[in-house]
Design an enzyme around this catalytic site. Structure first.
Site, PDB file in Angstrom:
ATOM      1  N   HIS A 190       0.969  -1.145   0.032  1.00 33.11           N
ATOM      2  CA  HIS A 190      -0.101   0.220   0.078  1.00 33.11           C
ATOM      3  C   HIS A 190       0.822   1.299   0.047  1.00 33.11           C
ATOM      4  O   HIS A 190       1.140   1.726   0.959  1.00 33.11           O
ATOM      5  CB  HIS A 190      -0.897  -0.047   1.436  1.00 33.11           C
ATOM      6  CG  HIS A 190      -1.668   1.048   1.405  1.00 33.11           C
ATOM      7  ND1 HIS A 190      -3.120   0.953   2.065  1.00 33.11           N
ATOM      8  CD2 HIS A 190      -1.817   2.371   0.595  1.00 33.11           C
ATOM      9  CE1 HIS A 190      -3.759   2.185   1.782  1.00 33.11           C
ATOM     10  NE2 HIS A 190      -3.055   2.873   1.192  1.00 33.11           N
ATOM     11  N   HIS A 217       1.319   4.701  -2.446  1.00 35.78           N
ATOM     12  CA  HIS A 217       0.905   5.443  -3.606  1.00 35.78           C
ATOM     13  C   HIS A 217       2.045   6.338  -4.378  1.00 35.78           C
ATOM     14  O   HIS A 217       2.795   7.013  -3.625  1.00 35.78           O
ATOM     15  CB  HIS A 217      -0.215   6.550  -3.383  1.00 35.78           C
ATOM     16  CG  HIS A 217      -1.502   6.006  -2.659  1.00 35.78           C
ATOM     17  ND1 HIS A 217      -2.422   5.790  -3.561  1.00 35.78           N
ATOM     18  CD2 HIS A 217      -1.779   5.639  -1.410  1.00 35.78           C
ATOM     19  CE1 HIS A 217      -3.450   5.271  -2.687  1.00 35.78           C
ATOM     20  NE2 HIS A 217      -2.856   5.212  -1.437  1.00 35.78           N
ATOM     21  N   HIS A 221      -9.603   0.908  -0.824  1.00 35.67           N
ATOM     22  CA  HIS A 221      -9.572   1.597   0.282  1.00 35.67           C
ATOM     23  C   HIS A 221     -10.927   1.673   0.962  1.00 35.67           C
ATOM     24  O   HIS A 221     -11.834   1.809   0.396  1.00 35.67           O
ATOM     25  CB  HIS A 221      -9.265   3.101  -0.032  1.00 35.67           C
ATOM     26  CG  HIS A 221      -7.638   3.182  -0.241  1.00 35.67           C
ATOM     27  ND1 HIS A 221      -7.076   2.644  -1.108  1.00 35.67           N
ATOM     28  CD2 HIS A 221      -6.831   4.211   0.328  1.00 35.67           C
ATOM     29  CE1 HIS A 221      -5.939   3.043  -1.287  1.00 35.67           C
ATOM     30  NE2 HIS A 221      -5.678   3.982  -0.309  1.00 35.67           N
ATOM     31  N   GLU A 261     -11.085   3.586   6.661  1.00 34.04           N
ATOM     32  CA  GLU A 261      -9.844   4.442   7.184  1.00 34.04           C
ATOM     33  C   GLU A 261     -10.896   5.504   7.619  1.00 34.04           C
ATOM     34  O   GLU A 261     -11.139   5.973   8.836  1.00 34.04           O
ATOM     35  CB  GLU A 261      -9.204   5.103   5.831  1.00 34.04           C
ATOM     36  CG  GLU A 261      -8.145   6.073   6.297  1.00 34.04           C
ATOM     37  CD  GLU A 261      -7.357   6.513   5.117  1.00 34.04           C
ATOM     38  OE1 GLU A 261      -6.525   7.476   5.527  1.00 34.04           O
ATOM     39  OE2 GLU A 261      -7.743   6.800   4.038  1.00 34.04           O
ATOM     40  N   ASP A 295       1.924   4.074   2.538  1.00 33.30           N
ATOM     41  CA  ASP A 295       0.965   4.908   2.035  1.00 33.30           C
ATOM     42  C   ASP A 295       1.364   5.995   1.071  1.00 33.30           C
ATOM     43  O   ASP A 295       1.625   5.809   0.083  1.00 33.30           O
ATOM     44  CB  ASP A 295       0.025   5.583   3.160  1.00 33.30           C
ATOM     45  CG  ASP A 295      -1.629   5.902   2.571  1.00 33.30           C
ATOM     46  OD1 ASP A 295      -1.696   5.716   1.535  1.00 33.30           O
ATOM     47  OD2 ASP A 295      -2.240   6.393   3.618  1.00 33.30           O
ATOM     48  N   ASP A 296       1.620   7.196   1.703  1.00 33.25           N
ATOM     49  CA  ASP A 296       2.119   8.321   0.999  1.00 33.25           C
ATOM     50  C   ASP A 296       3.432   8.931   1.670  1.00 33.25           C
ATOM     51  O   ASP A 296       3.282   9.835   2.520  1.00 33.25           O
ATOM     52  CB  ASP A 296       1.163   9.540   0.870  1.00 33.25           C
ATOM     53  CG  ASP A 296      -0.103   9.081   0.061  1.00 33.25           C
ATOM     54  OD1 ASP A 296      -0.141   8.958  -1.254  1.00 33.25           O
ATOM     55  OD2 ASP A 296      -1.120   8.571   0.702  1.00 33.25           O
TER      56      ASP A 296
END
Length: 337
Positions: free
Chosen positions: A16, A18, A196, A199, A277-278
């Site tokens: 996961h 991005h 997703h 969250e 994630d990011d």
């Protein structure tokens, strides 16, 4: 071997991340200058100072601004290659990269430019760093399903370059069922399916993603803990959750890392994994996430580290024989530690 050293040494997968969220401010400014893009920030420091998010939407606003510097195939390649170099240093043996083509095609960037630049970086990562890598095309859930269908059709000439589809962007007001038909089409095409859910959205979104979208993995999914029956189902069916600890704290899903409920998911037998994630925006790459969790939860030890790494390998979309090889490598690291 100390626990921090073990966390680095153990082979693990990142499921996961991005790729647009790996754009560091320095690279954003370098690409902006190269491509003649004017940014609303005076300096790298000013851009970093803007990373004060209160929720998912406030993050997405700056995330899309950063992505505006990506115009050419070389830009996408350079962004992904920078991620792979960090991943190699963190002990990543396999990465499945999310990418958001709608973010780019809406600015006139061709689908081919996006996918081929990222794919070229994946090939180099395998050849030079020994990292296995795949691409997962994500649909932006704040846009329409019709837009998702058009994106899918535009990507089909490059079907051999991506392994699956996902669903990201703002959950609020955009439940999984909004994309039921496009996911059904992707299932017909033999693509892997992830989404997703849970969250900022409720536990019910996790159930809908499983039952209507037929996803194989749930990205985030931490709100599942609000429904004990759902947690029991996830554990029984070995549905992986790709949890992103630093992201959850940065976006105020949890007040701090000590409040993060990942240990509960692990104790319940859920196939929970750790991811970044990011990472350029949320304060750390994969190893940073592992260390933040273990620092904040001292009761977690070697067994938890092994379980999380093994879960990440199990949950990856690679052939069983490759998983078995990585599992043997993982066992060897722990035996030597």
């Amino acid at each position: 071997m100390t626990l921090p050293t073990l966390l680095r040494a153990m082979p693990k997968a990142e499921l996961h991340v991005h790729i647009e969220g790996t754009l560091e401010p320095e690279l954003i400014f370098r690409l902006a200058e190269r491509n003649g893009v004017v940014l609303p920030y005076a300096s790298v420091e000013a851009l970093r100072a803007a990373y004060a998010f209160s929720d998912l939407q406030s993050f997405l606003d700056i995330y899309y601004a950063g992505a505006s510097v990506l115009l050419k195939e070389a830009d996408f390649f350079e962004m992904a290659w920078a991620y792979f170099e960090r991943a190699a240093a963190d002990g990543v043996v396999h990465a499945e990269l999310f990418f958001d083509p709608q973010t780019h095609t809406a600015r006139g960037v061709a689908m081919e430019t996006v996918i081929t630049g990222l794919h070229r970086a994946c090939q180099r990562a395998h050849a030079e760093l020994g990292i296995s890598a795949s691409l997962i095309l994500c649909f932006l859930r704040h846009l329409s399903e019709e837009d998702a269908f058009a994106t899918l059709e535009a990507a089909l000439p490059y079907r051999h370059l991506f392994i699956g589809v996902g669903l990201d962007s703002s959950e609020r007001g955009h439940p999984p069922e909004k994309f039921a038909r496009v996911f059904a089409r992707c299932r017909e095409l033999g693509l892997h399916l992830v989404a997703h859910a849970g969250e900022e959205g409720p536990a019910e979104y996790v159930e809908t993603a499983l039952d209507l979208l037929k996803v194989e993995r749930v990205d985030h999914g931490v709100r599942s803990l609000d429904k004990p029956a759902l947690v029991a189902r996830l554990a029984a069916e070995r549905v992986p959750l790709t949890v992103c600890p630093l992201s959850n704290v940065k976006l105020c899903v949890y007040s701090d890392m000590a409040a993060h409920r990942l240990p509960e998911l692990l104790a319940a037998g859920v196939c929970v994994t750790v991811n970044s994630d990011d990472p350029a925006y949320f304060g750390g790459y994969l190893l940073d996430n592992y260390r933040a969790v273990f620092d904040a939860h001292p009761a977690l030890g070697r067994d938890a580290a092994y379980a999380l790494a093994a879960n990440s390998l199990e949950a990856s979309f690679v052939p069983a024989e490759q998983k078995a090889r990585w599992k043997r490598d993982l066992d060897a690291v722990f035996a030597a530690a």
